[in-house]
Design an enzyme around this catalytic site. Structure first.
Site, PDB file in Angstrom:
ATOM      1  N   CYS A   1      43.971  24.262  48.175  1.00  0.00           N
ATOM      2  CA  CYS A   1      43.267  24.059  46.902  1.00  0.00           C
ATOM      3  C   CYS A   1      42.894  22.605  46.648  1.00  0.00           C
ATOM      4  CB  CYS A   1      44.095  24.616  45.751  1.00  0.00           C
ATOM      5  SG  CYS A   1      44.441  26.384  45.912  1.00  0.00           S
TER       6      CYS A   1
ATOM      7  N   HIS B   1      41.507  21.545  39.489  1.00  0.00           N
ATOM      8  CA  HIS B   1      41.497  22.772  40.273  1.00  0.00           C
ATOM      9  C   HIS B   1      41.921  23.906  39.350  1.00  0.00           C
ATOM     10  CE1 HIS B   1      42.686  25.997  42.821  1.00  0.00           C
ATOM     11  NE2 HIS B   1      43.973  25.759  42.663  1.00  0.00           N
TER      12      HIS B   1
ATOM     13  N   ASN C   1      41.093  31.847  40.561  1.00  0.00           N
ATOM     14  CA  ASN C   1      41.429  30.701  41.405  1.00  0.00           C
ATOM     15  C   ASN C   1      40.707  30.886  42.738  1.00  0.00           C
ATOM     16  OD1 ASN C   1      42.643  28.946  43.261  1.00  0.00           O
ATOM     17  ND2 ASN C   1      44.673  29.126  42.330  1.00  0.00           N
TER      18      ASN C   1
END
Length: 342
Positions: free
Chosen positions: A120, A262, A292
């Site tokens: 990520c 993020h 996500n």
């Protein structure tokens, strides 16, 4: 590690193009609840996700990357770059890297092209690599893409991971410019801590544990995450990294117009903003609509902000990410005049 762009005469990476792509198929919380022991209320409360985009079976990460890359190039008004960097946890194959194929399919010729694997945090790491190529004079223009078919890694029966993750791609074009240009990116802070490698991982599929279908039903090939530990580490490291990069940039917290984290989890985003002292309404959020999306998360959030009109030229933007490795990183920029390609 801190990477500082200075002095004023140095070449700096300048954002000049932005594009995004999400697969058309949407999976809502209610649809998930029809096949798993969960509910729309449970998912919203714990993650902030309402829906996520899901790639059709057989769709490869390269396909999403090409779509986002095309839109970023169009946004920048160019059809050629000197290098392409692809941040992804879901390459088309373990070998070779996916970036060269994406470059070829975009018609970019025999340019430098390589993958970045930082989960990520991948997009921040890829931006830093693109910045380095430009600062060193190796490239004048770099296409940076974050793309994931993350749902391909998920255990179909794991309600926690299936509730959080989605698929998508976002891309930016960097050009060589000056540190005072609108859109100039940097400095950067980057870090890692391998002691937390088991907190976010796929146990099998590498040289340590080759993936075998006959072992434990093949469960080791699925993504696993230790939620509570990840929450604590993500909040701490994104806050620390963000504070450091603001110090390097000589920006007070009050100068930040938008915090773009993020999109890991709505509670994590809120906690980072609170610890930094940034008002909640200055935190750009789109996790409710896309989930996500790992390395695609930050560029998708930027695209959302540009398309909605939230980001306006001159805005001071703080970007920060956290992912497996463990890895983390942050950078800053002033938003340029630009039309997002989507």
């Amino acid at each position: 590690m801190a990477l500082v762009t200075s002095p004023d005469t140095m070449r700096a990476p300048v954002l000049c193009g932005l594009g995004s792509w999400t697969p058309p198929d949407i999976l809502t919380n209610d649809q998930l609840a029809s096949v798993l022991d969960t509910s729309d209320e449970w998912i919203r409360k714990r993650t902030g996700v309402v829906r996520r985009h899901v790639a059709a079976p057989g769709t490869a990460t390269s396909e999403l990357a090409v779509e986002a890359g095309q839109r970023a190039l169009k946004s920048a008004g160019i059809d050629a770059v000197d290098a392409l960097i692809l941040a992804t946890t879901t390459p088309d194959r373990p070998c070779p890297a996916t970036a060269p194929d994406v470059a070829t399919r975009l018609g970019l010729g025999a340019i430098a092209a390589f993958d970045i694997a930082a989960v990520c945090t991948g997009f921040i790491y890829a931006l830093a690599n693109g910045a380095g190529l430009i600062a060193a004079g190796i490239a004048d223009r770099v296409l940076v893409i974050g793309a994931e078919v993350f749902t391909s890694l998920l255990n179909p029966s794991d309600r926690t991971t299936r509730a959080i993750f989605g698929d998508g791609a976002g891309a930016v074009v960097l050009r060589a410019g000056g540190v005072h240009d609108m859109g100039a990116i940097g400095p950067f802070t980057l870090g890692s801590d391998g002691r937390g490698a088991d907190l976010i991982m796929i146990p099998a599929g590498g040289s340590r544990l080759p993936c075998r279908e006959d072992s434990h039903g093949g469960q080791e090939r699925y993504f696993v995450m230790h939620g509570q530990s990840v929450y604590r580490q993500a909040v701490h490291m994104m806050t620390q990294s963000s504070a450091k990069v603001l110090e390097l940039a000589n920006w007070p917290v009050s100068a930040v117009d938008w915090l773009v984290c993020h999109q890991a989890n709505r509670r994590i985003l809120s906690a980072v903003a609170a610890r930094l002292g940034i008002p909640a309404d200055r935190c750009l959020v789109n996790i409710d609509q896309v989930g996500n999306t790992a390395a695609a998360s930050i560029p998708l959030a930027l695209a959302h902000g540009a398309e909605s009109g939230a980001l306006v030229p001159g805005d001071h933007i703080l970007l920060t990410g956290f992912g497996g490795g463990l890895t983390w990183g942050s950078t800053v920029l002033r938003w340029p005049e630009m039309v997002c390609g989507s």
